[in-house]
Design a protein around this motif. Structure first.
Motif, PDB file in Angstrom:
ATOM      1  N   VAL A  74       6.890   3.381   0.484  1.00 40.81           N
ATOM      2  CA  VAL A  74       6.731   2.139   1.242  1.00 40.81           C
ATOM      3  C   VAL A  74       7.474   2.292   2.566  1.00 40.81           C
ATOM      4  O   VAL A  74       8.631   2.721   2.578  1.00 40.81           O
ATOM      5  CB  VAL A  74       7.316   0.945   0.447  1.00 40.81           C
ATOM      6  N   LEU A  76       9.677   1.523   5.596  1.00 39.09           N
ATOM      7  CA  LEU A  76      10.782   0.594   5.832  1.00 39.09           C
ATOM      8  C   LEU A  76      10.948   0.274   7.298  1.00 39.09           C
ATOM      9  O   LEU A  76      11.436  -0.788   7.672  1.00 39.09           O
ATOM     10  CB  LEU A  76      12.090   1.207   5.320  1.00 39.09           C
ATOM     11  N   ASP A  86      10.592   4.580   1.884  1.00 31.72           N
ATOM     12  CA  ASP A  86      11.319   4.516   0.620  1.00 31.72           C
ATOM     13  C   ASP A  86      10.459   5.148  -0.460  1.00 31.72           C
ATOM     14  O   ASP A  86       9.349   4.673  -0.743  1.00 31.72           O
ATOM     15  CB  ASP A  86      11.616   3.039   0.295  1.00 31.72           C
ATOM     16  N   ASP A  92      16.324   7.763   1.926  1.00 33.30           N
ATOM     17  CA  ASP A  92      14.970   7.476   2.395  1.00 33.30           C
ATOM     18  C   ASP A  92      14.385   8.713   3.038  1.00 33.30           C
ATOM     19  O   ASP A  92      15.099   9.541   3.601  1.00 33.30           O
ATOM     20  CB  ASP A  92      15.010   6.339   3.422  1.00 33.30           C
ATOM     21  N   ALA A 112       2.436  -0.585   9.582  1.00 30.10           N
ATOM     22  CA  ALA A 112       3.305  -1.771   9.604  1.00 30.10           C
ATOM     23  C   ALA A 112       4.475  -1.565   8.650  1.00 30.10           C
ATOM     24  O   ALA A 112       4.401  -0.745   7.739  1.00 30.10           O
ATOM     25  CB  ALA A 112       2.500  -2.986   9.173  1.00 30.10           C
ATOM     26  N   VAL A 113       5.545  -2.327   8.845  1.00 30.95           N
ATOM     27  CA  VAL A 113       6.665  -2.294   7.900  1.00 30.95           C
ATOM     28  C   VAL A 113       6.161  -2.890   6.590  1.00 30.95           C
ATOM     29  O   VAL A 113       5.533  -3.936   6.575  1.00 30.95           O
ATOM     30  CB  VAL A 113       7.855  -3.130   8.432  1.00 30.95           C
ATOM     31  N   GLY A 114       6.389  -2.204   5.494  1.00 31.46           N
ATOM     32  CA  GLY A 114       5.894  -2.681   4.205  1.00 31.46           C
ATOM     33  C   GLY A 114       4.566  -2.058   3.816  1.00 31.46           C
ATOM     34  O   GLY A 114       4.032  -2.349   2.745  1.00 31.46           O
ATOM     35  N   ALA A 115       4.030  -1.171   4.656  1.00 27.87           N
ATOM     36  CA  ALA A 115       2.769  -0.505   4.308  1.00 27.87           C
ATOM     37  C   ALA A 115       3.042   0.536   3.232  1.00 27.87           C
ATOM     38  O   ALA A 115       4.141   1.078   3.137  1.00 27.87           O
ATOM     39  CB  ALA A 115       2.188   0.166   5.549  1.00 27.87           C
ATOM     40  N   THR A 116       2.009   0.831   2.443  1.00 21.49           N
ATOM     41  CA  THR A 116       2.149   1.807   1.369  1.00 21.49           C
ATOM     42  C   THR A 116       1.443   3.084   1.783  1.00 21.49           C
ATOM     43  O   THR A 116       0.330   3.041   2.313  1.00 21.49           O
ATOM     44  CB  THR A 116       1.515   1.258   0.078  1.00 21.49           C
ATOM     45  N   LEU A 148      -2.435   3.458   2.050  1.00 15.22           N
ATOM     46  CA  LEU A 148      -3.183   2.839   0.951  1.00 15.22           C
ATOM     47  C   LEU A 148      -3.269   1.349   1.242  1.00 15.22           C
ATOM     48  O   LEU A 148      -2.252   0.681   1.364  1.00 15.22           O
ATOM     49  CB  LEU A 148      -2.453   3.054  -0.384  1.00 15.22           C
ATOM     50  N   GLN A 150      -5.250  -2.497   0.250  1.00 19.59           N
ATOM     51  CA  GLN A 150      -5.820  -3.166  -0.920  1.00 19.59           C
ATOM     52  C   GLN A 150      -5.140  -2.659  -2.188  1.00 19.59           C
ATOM     53  O   GLN A 150      -4.287  -1.793  -2.146  1.00 19.59           O
ATOM     54  CB  GLN A 150      -7.340  -2.902  -1.057  1.00 19.59           C
ATOM     55  N   GLY A 151      -5.576  -3.154  -3.329  1.00 17.12           N
ATOM     56  CA  GLY A 151      -5.055  -2.655  -4.593  1.00 17.12           C
ATOM     57  C   GLY A 151      -3.629  -3.112  -4.878  1.00 17.12           C
ATOM     58  O   GLY A 151      -3.100  -4.010  -4.231  1.00 17.12           O
ATOM     59  N   PHE A 152      -3.013  -2.468  -5.838  1.00 20.78           N
ATOM     60  CA  PHE A 152      -1.698  -2.869  -6.328  1.00 20.78           C
ATOM     61  C   PHE A 152      -0.933  -1.638  -6.771  1.00 20.78           C
ATOM     62  O   PHE A 152      -1.525  -0.661  -7.196  1.00 20.78           O
ATOM     63  CB  PHE A 152      -1.905  -3.826  -7.519  1.00 20.78           C
ATOM     64  N   THR A 153       0.396  -1.686  -6.626  1.00 20.14           N
ATOM     65  CA  THR A 153       1.202  -0.554  -7.098  1.00 20.14           C
ATOM     66  C   THR A 153       2.118  -1.013  -8.213  1.00 20.14           C
ATOM     67  O   THR A 153       2.477  -2.181  -8.297  1.00 20.14           O
ATOM     68  CB  THR A 153       2.093   0.018  -5.978  1.00 20.14           C
ATOM     69  N   TRP A 192      -0.629   3.732  -7.590  1.00 18.75           N
ATOM     70  CA  TRP A 192      -1.448   2.754  -6.882  1.00 18.75           C
ATOM     71  C   TRP A 192      -2.801   2.690  -7.567  1.00 18.75           C
ATOM     72  O   TRP A 192      -3.386   3.712  -7.889  1.00 18.75           O
ATOM     73  CB  TRP A 192      -1.594   3.193  -5.429  1.00 18.75           C
TER      74      TRP A 192
END
Lengths: 230, 271
Positions: A74, A76, A86, A92, A112-116, A148, A150-153, A192
Motif C-alpha cells: 500500500v 504511503l 508498506d 517500508d 495516490a496515497v493509499g493505492a494498492t 490494483l 477495484q476488488g478487496f485485499t 487481492w
C-alpha cells in the motif's frame, strides 16, 4: 521428497548434491556461514534437486523481504524519486517512479496515497530498506505487476500465501469453477481478490480465509457448502 | 515500524460499496455479533474473552490500603488497559490513545454505573480498605476492543474471590486463603457494552465492528446496559452527528442483543 525434514534456527543443513562443483541457491530461511549452510527460520526444509535450490517453509504472519518475491503493498507517500510502500515488513519499501512498464522521465505513473500495488522485491538485505519494482527489469514488461484497482485485499499467514501461489491450490480451483475471479497473491501475507460484484468478492475472500487449516478435500467440501447456501 | 496505518483506498471503497448493499466484508449481517467465547480457568479473577478474532484477557487482584481521605468508607477500584505490539502490526508502544479509550470506557461502565459495591470493600473505616485492580490485556486486536474488554472485566470481577476478613473494632484479621475460603465481591449488576460504527454520512451502521470497519468509521456509539434492560451509559465521542432516531434504534438493538451476551456471561461466572 519422501520424508519431511523440520529444521529450527541454528541447524546445519546437509546440501550435498551429485555434482560437487554445482552452484547452490539458498532461498528464504537459510544463510551461508563459514562454509556451512545454516537455517535461520523454523519450518520444513524444501529442496529442488534439478535447480539445486534449498529453502525453508515456515508459518508466520510477519514478513521478511527476500529478493524476487511478489508482494502486495500500500502506497504511503511519495518520497523523492519514488514511492514509500508498506509491505508489512519492519521497514517500508521504496518503489522507484521509473520501475513501471513504459515509464520515462516524461511519462511517470501517478499513484495516490493509499493505492494498492502488486510488485516484485528487487532489493532486500539487512543493511538497506527493501526496494520494489512493478515490472520485469530484464524484459521491461509489467507481467501482471502494477496498480490494483477495484476488488478487496485481506491478510493471511505467510504459509497460506505460499500455498495460494501454487496454481493447483485446491480452494482457488474449487472457487474458480463456480465463481470467476482475479487474484494477486503477495508472499507478504496479503491477497487481492476481484470477483466483480461485492457479494461474490466477499464470498471468495471468506472461503479462502476459512481454508487456512483445511486440506484439499476439506477445502473443496467447504467451498461446495458455501456456494450451496447462495 | 509503521504507526497507525490507514486502510488502503480499495479496502475503504469496497467496504462502503458492500455496506450500501447491506453486506459486510466478513460475510456477517449488519446486526450480527461475532462468536463470543468466555473462558475462565482455575485462577479466580482471570478471564479470557474471544470476540471473533479479538482476544482480551482480564485479571483482578487486590491489596489492602488506606482509603481516599474524602471517601473513608469506600474501597478503591482501578482499571488499566494495555495494548502491546503483539496484538496488531500497527500498534506501537508509544500510541496510548487506544489504551486510554478502553480504560476510560471501563471506568464509566463499571465504576460510574456503581456496578461494584465499593462500600463492601471497606475493612476499617478511614484506615483500611480493599483496593481492587482490574488489568485488561489486549492479546489480539481485530476490532471492538471496548465490548470485549467490558465483558472480560465484569466476568473477571464476578469470578474473583478476595480473602475473608474478620473485623473486631479497630483491628482486622485478614484470613489466609488456605484457612478460610475466599469470598466473592459484591456486584450489584452486570453491565454489558454494545458498540456500533457508522459510515458514509452517518446513514450506514454496523454492530460489533471488525478492525477494518473500525478504521474506516466516521462515528462510533456504545450503549451500555445490564441484564435488567437498564441503560447504564451512552457513549459517543466525536465523529459525525447522529439523529435521535438513530440513537433510539441503537438502544433497541442493544436491548435485543444483551440477552444473548448475558446468557454466556452467566454460564461463565457460575462456576
Amino acid at each position: 521428497m519422501a520424508d519431511v525434514k523440520v529444521v529450527v534456527p541454528g541447524d546445519v543443513i546437509d546440501t550435498h548434491t551429485e555434482e560437487e562443483e554445482s552452484v547452490l541457491r539458498l532461498g528464504p530461511g537459510l544463510i551461508q556461514q563459514a562454509g556451512k549452510v545454516n537455517a535461520i527460520a523454523a519450518g520444513v526444509l524444501h529442496a529442488s534437486s534439478d535447480t539445486n535450490h534449498f529453502w525453508v517453509v515456515g508459518n508466520r504472519r510477519r514478513y521478511v523481504p527476500a529478493e524476487g518475491e511478489p508482494v502486495v503493498g500500500v502506497v504511503l507517500g511519495r518520497h523523492g524519486e519514488g514511492y514509500r510502500v508498506d509491505i508489512g515488513s519492519a521497514h517500508d519499501a521504496l518503489l522507484p517512479l521509473l520501475a513501471f512498464e513504459g515509464a520515462t522521465r516524461r511519462n511517470k505513473p501517478n499513484l495516490a496515497v493509499g493505492a494498492t500495488v502488486y510488485a516484485r522485491v528487487s532489493v532486500a538485505n539487512e543493511m538497506m530498506d527493501p526496494e520494489l519494482e512493478c515490472f520485469n527489469s530484464h524484459t521491461g514488461k509489467s507481467e501482471g505487476y502494477g496498480e490494483l484497482t477495484q476488488g478487496f485485499t485481506f491478510k493471511c499467514s505467510l504459509g497460506m500465501a505460499r500455498r495460494l501461489l501454487n496454481a493447483k491450490a485446491p480452494v482457488l480451483n474449487a472457487l474458480g469453477d463456480q465463481v470467476p475471479f482475479e487474484a494477486a497473491v503477495g508472499v507478504n501475507g496479503r491477497v487481492w481478490i476481484n470477483a466483480g460484484a461485492p457479494e461474490k468478492t466477499i464470498l471468495v475472500v471468506n472461503a479462502i480465509k476459512n481454508s487456512e487449516y483445511l486440506d484439499g478435500k476439506q477445502s473443496k467440501q467447504m467451498v461446495k457448502e458455501l456456494l450451496g447456501k447462495q | 515500524m509503521v504507526a497507525e496505518t490507514e486502510p488502503s483506498n480499495i479496502e475503504t471503497q469496497f467496504l462502503l460499496e458492500a455496506l450500501q448493499r447491506g453486506q459486510r466484508t466478513d460475510g456477517r449481517g449488519i446486526y450480527d455479533y461475532r462468536t463470543l467465547k468466555i473462558t475462565g480457568g482455575s485462577t479466580p479473577g482471570l478471564v479470557t474473552v474471544q470476540l471473533g478474532q479479538t482476544r482480551v484477557m482480564a485479571r483482578v487482584s487486590c491489596t489492602v490500603t488506606r482509603p481516599y481521605p474524602d471517601r473513608p468508607t469506600e474501597g478503591i477500584v482501578q482499571f488499566n488497559a494495555e495494548l502491546s505490539s503483539l496484538c496488531a502490526p500497527h500498534v506501537d508502544h508509544t500510541l496510548r490513545s487506544q489504551e486510554v479509550t478502553v480504560t476510560r470506557m471501563l471506568e464509566r461502565v463499571l465504576r460510574q454505573s456503581r456496578a461494584i459495591d465499593t462500600e463492601a470493600l471497606c475493612i476499617v473505616a478511614g484506615h483500611k480498605v480493599w483496593a481492587l485492580r482490574v488489568d485488561v490485556h489486549i492479546l489480539d486486536h481485530a476490532g471492538n476492543l471496548v465490548d470485549a474488554a467490558a465483558i472480560a472485566a465484569i466476568c473477571a470481577l464476578r469470578r474473583f474471590r478476595r480473602p475473608d476478613v474478620t473485623v473486631d473494632g479497630e483491628t482486622a484479621v485478614i484470613h489466609d486463603v488456605r484457612d478460610r475460603n475466599p469470598v466473592p465481591l459484591s456486584i450489584h449488576h452486570t453491565p454489558v457494552c454494545v458498540s456500533f460504527a457508522f459510515f458514509g454520512a452517518g446513514e450506514l451502521m454496523v454492530l460489533d465492528p471488525s478492525l477494518l470497519e473500525e478504521q474506516s468509521r466516521v462515528s462510533w456509539f456504545t450503549v451500555t446496559l445490564n441484564a435488567h434492560k437498564e441503560v447504564c451509559a451512552l457513549n459517543k465521542a466525536g465523529g459525525v452527528p447522529l439523529t435521535h432516531e438513530q440513537i433510539k434504534r441503537c438502544v433497541q438493538i442493544a436491548v435485543a442483543k444483551v440477552d444473548e451476551i448475558n446468557e454466556k456471561i452467566q454460564d461463565a461466572v457460575n462456576i
